[in-house]
Design a protein around this motif. Structure first.
Motif, mmCIF file in Angstrom:
data_model
loop_
_atom_site.group_PDB
_atom_site.id
_atom_site.type_symbol
_atom_site.label_atom_id
_atom_site.label_comp_id
_atom_site.label_asym_id
_atom_site.label_seq_id
_atom_site.Cartn_x
_atom_site.Cartn_y
_atom_site.Cartn_z
ATOM 1 N N ALA A 52 0.833 -1.205 0.000
ATOM 2 C CA ALA A 52 0.000 0.000 0.000
ATOM 3 C C ALA A 52 0.867 1.253 0.000
ATOM 4 N N GLY A 53 1.945 1.209 0.766
ATOM 5 C CA GLY A 53 2.834 2.368 0.870
ATOM 6 C C GLY A 53 3.548 2.706 -0.423
ATOM 7 N N ILE A 54 3.910 1.676 -1.192
ATOM 8 C CA ILE A 54 4.591 1.945 -2.469
ATOM 9 C C ILE A 54 3.602 1.984 -3.634
ATOM 10 N N LYS A 55 2.307 1.860 -3.270
ATOM 11 C CA LYS A 55 1.226 1.915 -4.262
ATOM 12 C C LYS A 55 1.373 0.835 -5.331
ATOM 13 N N SER A 56 1.669 -0.386 -4.885
ATOM 14 C CA SER A 56 1.793 -1.526 -5.786
ATOM 15 C C SER A 56 0.568 -2.420 -5.618
ATOM 16 N N GLY A 57 -0.334 -2.317 -6.562
ATOM 17 C CA GLY A 57 -1.538 -3.132 -6.515
ATOM 18 C C GLY A 57 -1.242 -4.612 -6.548
ATOM 19 N N GLN A 58 -0.179 -5.004 -7.274
ATOM 20 C CA GLN A 58 0.175 -6.414 -7.367
ATOM 21 C C GLN A 58 0.622 -6.971 -6.011
ATOM 22 N N VAL A 59 1.506 -6.251 -5.339
ATOM 23 C CA VAL A 59 1.975 -6.698 -4.021
ATOM 24 C C VAL A 59 0.807 -6.698 -3.045
ATOM 25 N N LEU A 60 0.033 -5.637 -3.054
ATOM 26 C CA LEU A 60 -1.095 -5.505 -2.141
ATOM 27 C C LEU A 60 -2.101 -6.639 -2.341
ATOM 28 N N ALA A 61 -2.480 -6.913 -3.580
ATOM 29 C CA ALA A 61 -3.480 -7.942 -3.853
ATOM 30 C C ALA A 61 -2.982 -9.336 -3.486
ATOM 31 N N SER A 62 -1.761 -9.670 -3.892
ATOM 32 C CA SER A 62 -1.263 -11.020 -3.607
ATOM 33 C C SER A 62 -1.098 -11.237 -2.114
ATOM 34 N N GLN A 63 -0.605 -10.262 -1.409
ATOM 35 C CA GLN A 63 -0.399 -10.425 0.027
ATOM 36 C C GLN A 63 -1.719 -10.412 0.787
ATOM 37 N N ALA A 64 -2.701 -9.683 0.307
ATOM 38 C CA ALA A 64 -4.029 -9.716 0.933
ATOM 39 C C ALA A 64 -4.608 -11.130 0.837
ATOM 40 N N VAL A 65 -4.413 -11.781 -0.309
ATOM 41 C CA VAL A 65 -4.864 -13.169 -0.462
ATOM 42 C C VAL A 65 -4.112 -14.071 0.518
ATOM 43 N N PHE A 66 -2.810 -13.861 0.656
ATOM 44 C CA PHE A 66 -2.034 -14.672 1.599
ATOM 45 C C PHE A 66 -2.493 -14.460 3.040
ATOM 46 N N VAL A 67 -2.889 -13.243 3.401
ATOM 47 C CA VAL A 67 -3.404 -12.991 4.750
ATOM 48 C C VAL A 67 -4.674 -13.813 4.971
ATOM 49 N N LEU A 68 -5.545 -13.868 3.962
ATOM 50 C CA LEU A 68 -6.757 -14.681 4.087
ATOM 51 C C LEU A 68 -6.408 -16.156 4.260
ATOM 52 N N ILE A 69 -5.421 -16.640 3.515
ATOM 53 C CA ILE A 69 -4.967 -18.025 3.672
ATOM 54 C C ILE A 69 -4.389 -18.232 5.071
ATOM 55 N N ASP A 70 -3.640 -17.246 5.563
ATOM 56 C CA ASP A 70 -3.088 -17.332 6.916
ATOM 57 C C ASP A 70 -4.201 -17.456 7.953
ATOM 58 N N VAL A 71 -5.272 -16.717 7.778
ATOM 59 C CA VAL A 71 -6.392 -16.785 8.718
ATOM 60 C C VAL A 71 -6.976 -18.199 8.727
ATOM 61 N N ILE A 72 -7.111 -18.803 7.548
ATOM 62 C CA ILE A 72 -7.590 -20.184 7.475
ATOM 63 C C ILE A 72 -6.639 -21.099 8.242
ATOM 64 N N GLY A 73 -5.321 -20.936 8.040
ATOM 65 C CA GLY A 73 -4.334 -21.737 8.760
ATOM 66 C C GLY A 73 -4.393 -21.505 10.261
ATOM 67 N N LEU A 74 -4.548 -20.256 10.675
ATOM 68 C CA LEU A 74 -4.641 -19.951 12.105
ATOM 69 C C LEU A 74 -5.855 -20.622 12.728
ATOM 70 N N VAL A 75 -6.989 -20.528 12.048
ATOM 71 C CA VAL A 75 -8.205 -21.164 12.562
ATOM 72 C C VAL A 75 -8.004 -22.677 12.652
ATOM 73 N N HIS A 76 -7.427 -23.254 11.612
ATOM 74 C CA HIS A 76 -7.204 -24.704 11.594
ATOM 75 C C HIS A 76 -6.282 -25.158 12.723
ATOM 76 N N TYR A 77 -5.158 -24.496 12.899
ATOM 77 C CA TYR A 77 -4.164 -24.942 13.876
ATOM 78 C C TYR A 77 -4.444 -24.499 15.303
ATOM 79 N N TRP A 78 -5.192 -23.408 15.487
ATOM 80 C CA TRP A 78 -5.424 -22.908 16.841
ATOM 81 C C TRP A 78 -6.792 -23.290 17.384
ATOM 82 N N LEU A 79 -7.766 -23.536 16.501
ATOM 83 C CA LEU A 79 -9.127 -23.793 17.011
ATOM 84 C C LEU A 79 -9.586 -25.228 16.803
ATOM 85 N N TYR A 80 -8.888 -25.997 15.975
ATOM 86 C CA TYR A 80 -9.327 -27.379 15.712
ATOM 87 C C TYR A 80 -8.264 -28.380 16.046
#
Length: 80
Positions: A52-80
């Motif tokens: 966001a700081g360097i105004k790179s839509g590509q970096v922002l979009a790909s990493q936002a997807v990875f954050v969503l994947i991380d949330v799935i992993g966190l839920v899987h490993y911490w709650l189940y």
């Protein structure tokens, strides 16, 4: 908007965390996955901030997807 020095630090910290997690995963047959997802989430949030700081839509979009994947992993490993 963060200054360029703060963004640079965020980029370096994100890189170091990403590399460390990849190394642990590649070297350890049974890595501590629940903590890896915590570290990856921190790393990817920093990458989102950096993108966001360097105004790179590509970096922002790909990493936002990875954050969503991380949330799935966190839920899987911490709650189940």
């Amino acid at each position: 908007m963060p200054d360029s020095r703060t963004l640079s630090i965020a980029g370096w910290v994100a890189s170091i965390i990403t590399i460390a997690c990849a190394l642990v995963l590649s070297l350890d047959g049974n890595p501590p996955m629940r903590w890896m997802f915590v570290a990856w989430t921190i790393s990817n949030v920093l990458w989102v901030w950096y993108g966001a700081g360097i105004k790179s839509g590509q970096v922002l979009a790909s990493q936002a997807v990875f954050v969503l994947i991380d949330v799935i992993g966190l839920v899987h490993y911490w709650l189940y």
